[in-house]
Write an enzyme that holds these catalytic residues in place. Structure first.
Site, PDB file in Angstrom:
ATOM      1  N   HIS A  13      -7.072  -6.184  25.926  1.00  0.00           N
ATOM      2  CA  HIS A  13      -5.640  -6.547  25.853  1.00  0.00           C
ATOM      3  C   HIS A  13      -5.104  -6.592  27.278  1.00  0.00           C
ATOM      4  O   HIS A  13      -4.863  -5.551  27.888  1.00  0.00           O
ATOM      5  CB  HIS A  13      -4.865  -5.508  25.028  1.00  0.00           C
ATOM      6  CG  HIS A  13      -3.406  -5.828  24.876  1.00  0.00           C
ATOM      7  ND1 HIS A  13      -2.770  -5.771  23.656  1.00  0.00           N
ATOM      8  CD2 HIS A  13      -2.453  -6.202  25.761  1.00  0.00           C
ATOM      9  CE1 HIS A  13      -1.496  -6.089  23.804  1.00  0.00           C
ATOM     10  NE2 HIS A  13      -1.273  -6.351  25.088  1.00  0.00           N
ATOM     11  N   HIS A  15      -2.442  -8.786  30.148  1.00  0.00           N
ATOM     12  CA  HIS A  15      -1.454  -9.811  30.515  1.00  0.00           C
ATOM     13  C   HIS A  15      -1.749 -10.264  31.937  1.00  0.00           C
ATOM     14  O   HIS A  15      -1.683  -9.462  32.869  1.00  0.00           O
ATOM     15  CB  HIS A  15      -0.032  -9.237  30.468  1.00  0.00           C
ATOM     16  CG  HIS A  15       0.360  -8.770  29.103  1.00  0.00           C
ATOM     17  ND1 HIS A  15       1.002  -9.582  28.195  1.00  0.00           N
ATOM     18  CD2 HIS A  15       0.184  -7.578  28.478  1.00  0.00           C
ATOM     19  CE1 HIS A  15       1.210  -8.908  27.069  1.00  0.00           C
ATOM     20  NE2 HIS A  15       0.718  -7.690  27.208  1.00  0.00           N
ATOM     21  N   LEU A  16      -2.069 -11.553  32.084  1.00  0.00           N
ATOM     22  CA  LEU A  16      -2.345 -12.074  33.433  1.00  0.00           C
ATOM     23  C   LEU A  16      -1.221 -12.935  33.975  1.00  0.00           C
ATOM     24  O   LEU A  16      -1.278 -13.372  35.114  1.00  0.00           O
ATOM     25  CB  LEU A  16      -3.661 -12.865  33.452  1.00  0.00           C
ATOM     26  CG  LEU A  16      -4.952 -12.036  33.433  1.00  0.00           C
ATOM     27  CD1 LEU A  16      -6.158 -12.963  33.435  1.00  0.00           C
ATOM     28  CD2 LEU A  16      -5.028 -11.071  34.613  1.00  0.00           C
ATOM     29  N   LYS A  94      -2.380 -13.921  18.029  1.00  0.00           N
ATOM     30  CA  LYS A  94      -1.573 -12.741  18.300  1.00  0.00           C
ATOM     31  C   LYS A  94      -0.273 -12.808  17.516  1.00  0.00           C
ATOM     32  O   LYS A  94       0.491 -13.767  17.638  1.00  0.00           O
ATOM     33  CB  LYS A  94      -1.277 -12.663  19.805  1.00  0.00           C
ATOM     34  CG  LYS A  94      -0.321 -11.551  20.206  1.00  0.00           C
ATOM     35  CD  LYS A  94      -0.958 -10.172  20.123  1.00  0.00           C
ATOM     36  CE  LYS A  94       0.056  -9.074  20.357  1.00  0.00           C
ATOM     37  NZ  LYS A  94      -0.254  -8.192  21.451  1.00  0.00           N
ATOM     38  N   HIS A 131       0.967  -6.872  17.389  1.00  0.00           N
ATOM     39  CA  HIS A 131       1.908  -5.964  18.056  1.00  0.00           C
ATOM     40  C   HIS A 131       2.632  -5.222  16.931  1.00  0.00           C
ATOM     41  O   HIS A 131       3.508  -5.783  16.272  1.00  0.00           O
ATOM     42  CB  HIS A 131       2.902  -6.733  18.940  1.00  0.00           C
ATOM     43  CG  HIS A 131       3.823  -5.813  19.680  1.00  0.00           C
ATOM     44  ND1 HIS A 131       3.745  -5.593  21.036  1.00  0.00           N
ATOM     45  CD2 HIS A 131       4.827  -5.005  19.237  1.00  0.00           C
ATOM     46  CE1 HIS A 131       4.666  -4.699  21.399  1.00  0.00           C
ATOM     47  NE2 HIS A 131       5.332  -4.331  20.321  1.00  0.00           N
ATOM     48  N   HIS A 169      -2.586  -1.695  21.150  1.00  0.00           N
ATOM     49  CA  HIS A 169      -1.940  -0.555  21.808  1.00  0.00           C
ATOM     50  C   HIS A 169      -1.337   0.429  20.805  1.00  0.00           C
ATOM     51  O   HIS A 169      -0.122   0.595  20.725  1.00  0.00           O
ATOM     52  CB  HIS A 169      -0.895  -1.001  22.828  1.00  0.00           C
ATOM     53  CG  HIS A 169      -0.025  -2.156  22.435  1.00  0.00           C
ATOM     54  ND1 HIS A 169       0.631  -2.230  21.237  1.00  0.00           N
ATOM     55  CD2 HIS A 169       0.310  -3.286  23.089  1.00  0.00           C
ATOM     56  CE1 HIS A 169       1.315  -3.350  21.177  1.00  0.00           C
ATOM     57  NE2 HIS A 169       1.124  -4.013  22.287  1.00  0.00           N
ATOM     58  N   ASP A 242      -3.472  -3.185  28.194  1.00  0.00           N
ATOM     59  CA  ASP A 242      -2.101  -3.707  28.126  1.00  0.00           C
ATOM     60  C   ASP A 242      -1.479  -3.715  29.521  1.00  0.00           C
ATOM     61  O   ASP A 242      -0.272  -3.530  29.676  1.00  0.00           O
ATOM     62  CB  ASP A 242      -1.237  -2.915  27.140  1.00  0.00           C
ATOM     63  CG  ASP A 242       0.058  -3.640  26.805  1.00  0.00           C
ATOM     64  OD1 ASP A 242       0.154  -4.847  27.084  1.00  0.00           O
ATOM     65  OD2 ASP A 242       0.975  -2.989  26.273  1.00  0.00           O
ATOM     66  N   HIS A 246       5.004  -6.654  36.098  1.00  0.00           N
ATOM     67  CA  HIS A 246       6.329  -7.247  36.319  1.00  0.00           C
ATOM     68  C   HIS A 246       6.658  -6.971  37.786  1.00  0.00           C
ATOM     69  O   HIS A 246       6.333  -5.892  38.294  1.00  0.00           O
ATOM     70  CB  HIS A 246       7.398  -6.577  35.448  1.00  0.00           C
ATOM     71  CG  HIS A 246       7.270  -6.870  33.984  1.00  0.00           C
ATOM     72  ND1 HIS A 246       7.753  -8.024  33.410  1.00  0.00           N
ATOM     73  CD2 HIS A 246       6.715  -6.150  32.977  1.00  0.00           C
ATOM     74  CE1 HIS A 246       7.500  -8.008  32.099  1.00  0.00           C
ATOM     75  NE2 HIS A 246       6.867  -6.879  31.815  1.00  0.00           N
TER      76      HIS A 246
HETATM   77  C1  NCD Z   1       4.134  -6.564  27.593  1.00  0.00           C
HETATM   78  C2  NCD Z   1       4.554  -7.646  28.581  1.00  0.00           C
HETATM   79  O1  NCD Z   1       5.238  -7.305  29.559  1.00  0.00           O
HETATM   80  O2  NCD Z   1       4.172  -8.793  28.401  1.00  0.00           O
HETATM   81  N1  NCD Z   1       4.895  -5.380  27.850  1.00  0.00           N
HETATM   82  C3  NCD Z   1       4.563  -4.119  27.501  1.00  0.00           C
HETATM   83  O3  NCD Z   1       5.374  -3.217  27.703  1.00  0.00           O
HETATM   84  N2  NCD Z   1       3.397  -3.834  26.971  1.00  0.00           N
HETATM   85  C4  NCD Z   1       4.268  -7.068  26.199  1.00  0.00           C
HETATM   86  C5  NCD Z   1       3.583  -6.220  25.170  1.00  0.00           C
HETATM   87  O4  NCD Z   1       2.364  -6.180  25.101  1.00  0.00           O
HETATM   88  O5  NCD Z   1       4.288  -5.574  24.383  1.00  0.00           O
HETATM   89 ZN    ZN Z   2       0.645  -6.286  25.781  1.00  0.00          ZN
END
Ligand code: NCD
Ligand code: ZN
Length: 341
Positions: A13, A15-16, A94, A131, A169, A242, A246
């Site tokens: 899991h 996020h890129l 997803k 999710h 998660h 996860d 940001h």
């Molecule tokens: C994730 C995101 O920023 O894309 N944020 C997070 O807190 N995990 C989104 C997600 O997986 O809920």
């Molecule tokens: Zn996530």
């Protein structure tokens, strides 16, 4: 044990992001051979054409083996599923309940609307990543996972037991207990940070934006249930960081974005957690073996070695600059493990 060698791990899991942020963070997942890539871009990755283009951008940015997902919407069609399977690089869809987290506005409002697609996925053996939080404003943020299990997940499992589901998660004892009560077709990812911090770390002595993520970190008993599940070696639990970068201005501001960035230091922190639990020998199950088994993929051929150090290991506080300035997960305790190979 002062040293552990395991097959190269995967991140189930991740996020890129896209653009400059993608170029900044993709190389920072180099501890992992493969990763399930979250589709919550703006606009979301809802079909194979978007997934193909995104996969190319990820590979160009320096992450060689992205396992793509499509974002399930109420407009996803059976043809979208067939096209995904034909292409061969989509490993799951997803499900974001609409409004549950970052960029989830196009998600699902009513699960009944996506049932035909889910039935088709079950028939064709394509897993669903979930999710697992309700968005009902009446439900307290700390209860949203357990209520999701009760209202959405458990009924879905009864309706469609053949659908393979990844509970993404998982953050509560309720989630762990639910997964343990299911003997097939359910697995769960657990993040690095949910194994280490609890809501006191987030809130006592001031709010720590870099510990704010969704699902939100819960009380200590939940963290401990997650630690027990992850370190047990049980085949249903595997690593999904996860890691969700940001930029600093989105984290340290009036309305902080949800997400913890942990790709670069996850493996040493996991070694430390498993060592603290006296279960270092089970790290390979959690990080390298259970995930491939759930997704019907081979175990990686490479190896990783992680070794205990005599003095604390120091990681950078952050990476990148301005729009790509991302702060690394730092639980604020000394770290004594290091990836050496
Ligand atoms: C994730 C995101 O920023 O894309 N944020 C997070 O807190 N995990 C989104 C997600 O997986 O809920
Ligand atoms: Zn996530």
């Amino acid at each position: 044990m002062n040293k552990i060698t395991l097959p190269t791990p995967d991140d189930w899991h991740l996020h890129l992001r896209d653009g400059d942020m993608l170029n900044r963070v993709a190389p920072l997942s180099s501890d992992f051979a493969r990763a399930i890539i979250m589709p919550n871009l703006v606009p979301p990755v809802v079909n194979v054409d978007l997934a193909k283009a995104y996969r190319d951008r990820i590979i160009n940015a320096g992450f060689a083996n992205p396992l793509m997902t499509l974002y399930l919407t109420e407009s996803t069609s059976i043809a979208d599923i067939d096209a995904a399977i034909d292409w061969g690089h989509v490993h799951a869809l997803k499900l974001y309940p609409a409004g549950a987290t970052t960029n989830s506005a196009s998600g699902v409002h009513n699960i009944d609307k996506v049932m035909p697609v889910l039935e088709h996925m079950a028939k064709r053996g394509l897993p669903l990543c979930v999710h697992g939080e309700v968005t009902d404003p009446e439900i307290d943020i700390f209860d949203r996972e357990s209520v999701f299990i009760e209202r959405i997940l458990a009924p879905l499992r009864i309706r469609l037991p053949e659908l393979k589901i990844t509970m993404e998660h998982v953050t509560t004892k309720d989630g762990v207990d639910y997964v343990l009560s299911q003997d097939k077709n359910v697995g769960a990812t657990i993040t690095t940070h949910h194994l280490i911090i609890d809501r006191n770390d987030l809130l006592v002595g001031g709010v720590k934006p870099h510990f704010y993520c969704l699902p939100i970190v819960k009380r200590r008993l939940h963290r401990d249930a997650l630690r027990k599940a992850a370190t047990s070696g049980d085949h249903r639990f595997f690593l999904g960081t996860d890691s969700a970068p940001h930029s600093l201005d989105k984290k340290e501001c009036e309305c902080c974005a949800a997400g913890v960035f942990s790709s670069p230091n996850t493996m040493p922190w996991l070694a430390q957690v498993f060592d603290e639990e006296g279960k270092l020998e089970n790290l390979e199950k959690f990080a390298s073996l259970n995930g491939p088994a759930h997704y019907n993929l081979p175990v990686n051929e490479g190896i990783m070695t992680i070794e205990r150090q005599d003095t604390p290991v120091i990681f950078p506080k952050s990476y990148g600059e301005s729009d790509t300035l991302v702060t690394l997960f730092d639980p604020g305790q000394p770290l004594y493990w290091k990836v050496t190979l």
